[in-house]
Design a protein around this motif. Structure first.
Motif, PDB file in Angstrom:
ATOM      1  N   LEU A  17       5.030  -5.286 -11.501  1.00  0.00           N
ATOM      2  CA  LEU A  17       4.866  -4.664 -10.182  1.00  0.00           C
ATOM      3  C   LEU A  17       3.463  -4.437  -9.586  1.00  0.00           C
ATOM      4  CD1 LEU A  17       7.819  -2.364 -10.133  1.00  0.00           C
ATOM      5  CD2 LEU A  17       7.849  -4.548  -9.244  1.00  0.00           C
ATOM      6  N   THR A  18       3.005  -4.092  -8.565  1.00  0.00           N
ATOM      7  CA  THR A  18       1.800  -3.946  -7.893  1.00  0.00           C
ATOM      8  C   THR A  18       1.720  -2.402  -8.144  1.00  0.00           C
ATOM      9  OG1 THR A  18       2.426  -3.676  -5.803  1.00  0.00           O
ATOM     10  CG2 THR A  18       1.897  -5.687  -6.430  1.00  0.00           C
ATOM     11  N   PRO A  19       0.466  -1.876  -7.987  1.00  0.00           N
ATOM     12  CA  PRO A  19       0.270  -0.515  -8.039  1.00  0.00           C
ATOM     13  C   PRO A  19       1.316   0.253  -6.791  1.00  0.00           C
ATOM     14  CG  PRO A  19      -1.895  -1.361  -8.198  1.00  0.00           C
ATOM     15  CD  PRO A  19      -0.931  -2.497  -7.981  1.00  0.00           C
ATOM     16  N   GLN A  20       1.696  -0.640  -5.547  1.00  0.00           N
ATOM     17  CA  GLN A  20       2.245   0.119  -4.727  1.00  0.00           C
ATOM     18  C   GLN A  20       3.941  -0.119  -5.111  1.00  0.00           C
ATOM     19  OE1 GLN A  20      -0.150  -2.379  -4.149  1.00  0.00           O
ATOM     20  NE2 GLN A  20      -1.529  -0.641  -3.604  1.00  0.00           N
ATOM     21  N   ASN A  21       4.112  -0.467  -6.230  1.00  0.00           N
ATOM     22  CA  ASN A  21       5.465  -0.692  -6.725  1.00  0.00           C
ATOM     23  C   ASN A  21       6.331  -1.937  -6.088  1.00  0.00           C
ATOM     24  OD1 ASN A  21       5.781   1.121  -8.719  1.00  0.00           O
ATOM     25  ND2 ASN A  21       5.836   2.720  -7.423  1.00  0.00           N
ATOM     26  N   LEU A  22       5.724  -2.827  -5.537  1.00  0.00           N
ATOM     27  CA  LEU A  22       6.342  -4.055  -5.052  1.00  0.00           C
ATOM     28  C   LEU A  22       6.113  -4.876  -6.027  1.00  0.00           C
ATOM     29  CD1 LEU A  22       5.014  -3.692  -1.326  1.00  0.00           C
ATOM     30  CD2 LEU A  22       7.359  -3.192  -2.196  1.00  0.00           C
TER      31      LEU A  22
END
Ligand SMILES: *[C@@H]1O[C@H](CO)[C@@H](O)[C@H](O)[C@H]1NC(C)=O
Ligand SMILES: *[C@@H]1O[C@H](CO)[C@@H](O)[C@H](O)[C@H]1NC(C)=O
Ligand SMILES: *[C@@H]1O[C@H](CO)[C@@H](O)[C@H](O)[C@H]1NC(C)=O
Ligand SMILES: *[C@@H]1O[C@H](CO)[C@@H](O)[C@H](O)[C@H]1NC(C)=O
Length: 353
Positions: free
Chosen positions: A251-256
């Motif tokens: 996941l990206t740091p944005q949780n996507l």
């Protein structure tokens, strides 16, 4: 308790005991706080122009959201409860009206037919659903879904392993294809009690997996496109697919979920994120021993990230441009549909938990 009855009563059809026994009223309240947002997300989907794969994905989303008893995750997916799933059949009817003479649904739009062999079939389950829920048009629905099935069985190109090609003019495996074709074949097999078709659906998923599975940075994952004609990856980038462990670890740091893990643009894509969040909730509801809370915890983080990107029109962002795989787009109708699936999978998980 009353909101729970509203939320879950129609799903469970169970006793009040089941209602009283629940301990997750916080989750229910949270779900219900998004009802206005869900309406807008759905409206943005239904009011969009749609290509074949978007028509089918929208139809799948409406069944899960609005007619859960007829969803394959529901209680009675293959027989009529007496209720007509009207909004689902509106989408199915348009898919049949635009069916091409070769049998593919949702094709006759503008000047050209799809380059895809499988995408039209994504509306197939909804069309077949009409055959046993809408007595007035029963033969019409059955005929149209049979024509779509026969296209897959007898007209679509096959790869060297016998898989149904995702493309009409060449032999290619696309990761997206497993949502478009096999679920309809399996559903047809279930409704008509034909085990050969269930096996065929399974075999196609297996053959696509064999062709597309690659070692990724976080475990085995699926590449996007492999050409069987020249035995090369046309798009080897690891695209957002349903492989939970590998994707959830990335996941990206944005949780996507990133659009591409490798070989493409890594921006967080709310569209595949919503799809994978829904898969985790479904998997945990169906197979709680194999998909315990570490999956639903991540699904909830992704869900909140997706919700955080929904704007005043109910539109998700950032999302991959459906017509240009590596670029952020303005509107993904498919992403809107996946968000509906995410909410319904979360709702059903709450109700069964
Ligand atoms: C059945 O489908 C075929 C081809 O899709 C079409 O030509 C025919 O008119 C349909 N018949 C009915 C009863 O809908
Ligand atoms: C199952 O479906 C296939 C494809 O339509 C058909 O050829 C076969 O006869 C069916 N089998 C049964 C038992 O109905
Ligand atoms: C392989 O074939 C596909 C079509 O199936 C084509 O798009 C691609 O450019 C080809 N790649 C090579 C290396 O020839
Ligand atoms: C969840 O935990 C299991 C068992 O420890 C592990 O195999 C799996 O990879 C974990 N999955 C996620 C998404 O955290």
């Amino acid at each position: 308790m009353f909101p729970y009855l509203l939320l879950c009563g129609f799903l469970l059809g169970h006793t009040l005991t089941a209602v009283v026994a629940t301990s997750n009223s916080d989750e229910q309240a949270l779900y219900e706080s998004y009802s206005h947002m869900i309406t807008n997300i759905k409206s943005a989907m239904l009011d969009s122009m749609r290509a074949s794969w978007e028509q089918g994905t929208a139809l799948g989303s409406i069944i899960e959201l609005s007619y859960p008893q007829y969803s394959v995750f529901g209680d009675t997916p293959f027989i009529s409860t007496g209720a007509i799933p009207i909004s689902a059949l509106h989408l199915a009817l348009s898919a049949v009206v635009r069916q091409s003479s070769d049998g593919r649904l949702s094709q006759v739009i503008g000047d050209a037919l799809d380059g895809a062999a499988l995408d039209g079939a994504s509306a197939g389950s909804g069309v077949l659903l009409g055959s046993f829920t809408d007595p007035l048009r029963s033969a019409y629905w059955a005929n149209a879904s049979k024509a779509q099935l026969d296209f897959l069985l007898y007209k679509a190109p096959r790869t060297s392993t016998g898989a149904i090609s995702h493309r009409i003019d060449s032999k290619q495996y696309w990761a997206d294809g497993v949502y478009m074709g096999p679920p309809f074949i399996a559903y047809y097999g279930a409704v008509t009690q034909n085990q050969t078709l269930l096996q065929l659906a399974y075999d196609n998923c297996r053959l696509y997996r064999d062709a597309l599975l690659v070692p990724g940075p976080t475990g085995n994952l699926w590449a996007h496109i492999y050409s069987d004609d020249n035995k090369t990856f046309f798009d080897e980038g690891i695209w957002g697919t349903e492989i939970l462990d590998g994707e959830f670890a990335a996941l990206t740091p944005q949780n996507l979920v990133p659009d591409y893990l490798t070989g493409g643009s890594p921006f967080g894509d709310a569209s595949s994120s919503a799809a994978l969040s829904s898969v985790a909730y479904r998997a945990s509801t169906l197979f709680p021993d194999h998909f315990p809370s570490n999956y639903t915890d991540v699904a909830a983080r992704i869900r909140d990230a997706v919700i955080g990107g929904v704007d005043e029109l109910g539109v998700l962002s950032p999302v991959v441009d459906p017509l240009s795989f590596g670029v952020v787009g303005v509107l993904s109708t498919e992403g809107q549909a996946f968000a509906g699936m995410m909410f319904s999978a979360w709702r059903d998980w709450i109700c069964w938990d």
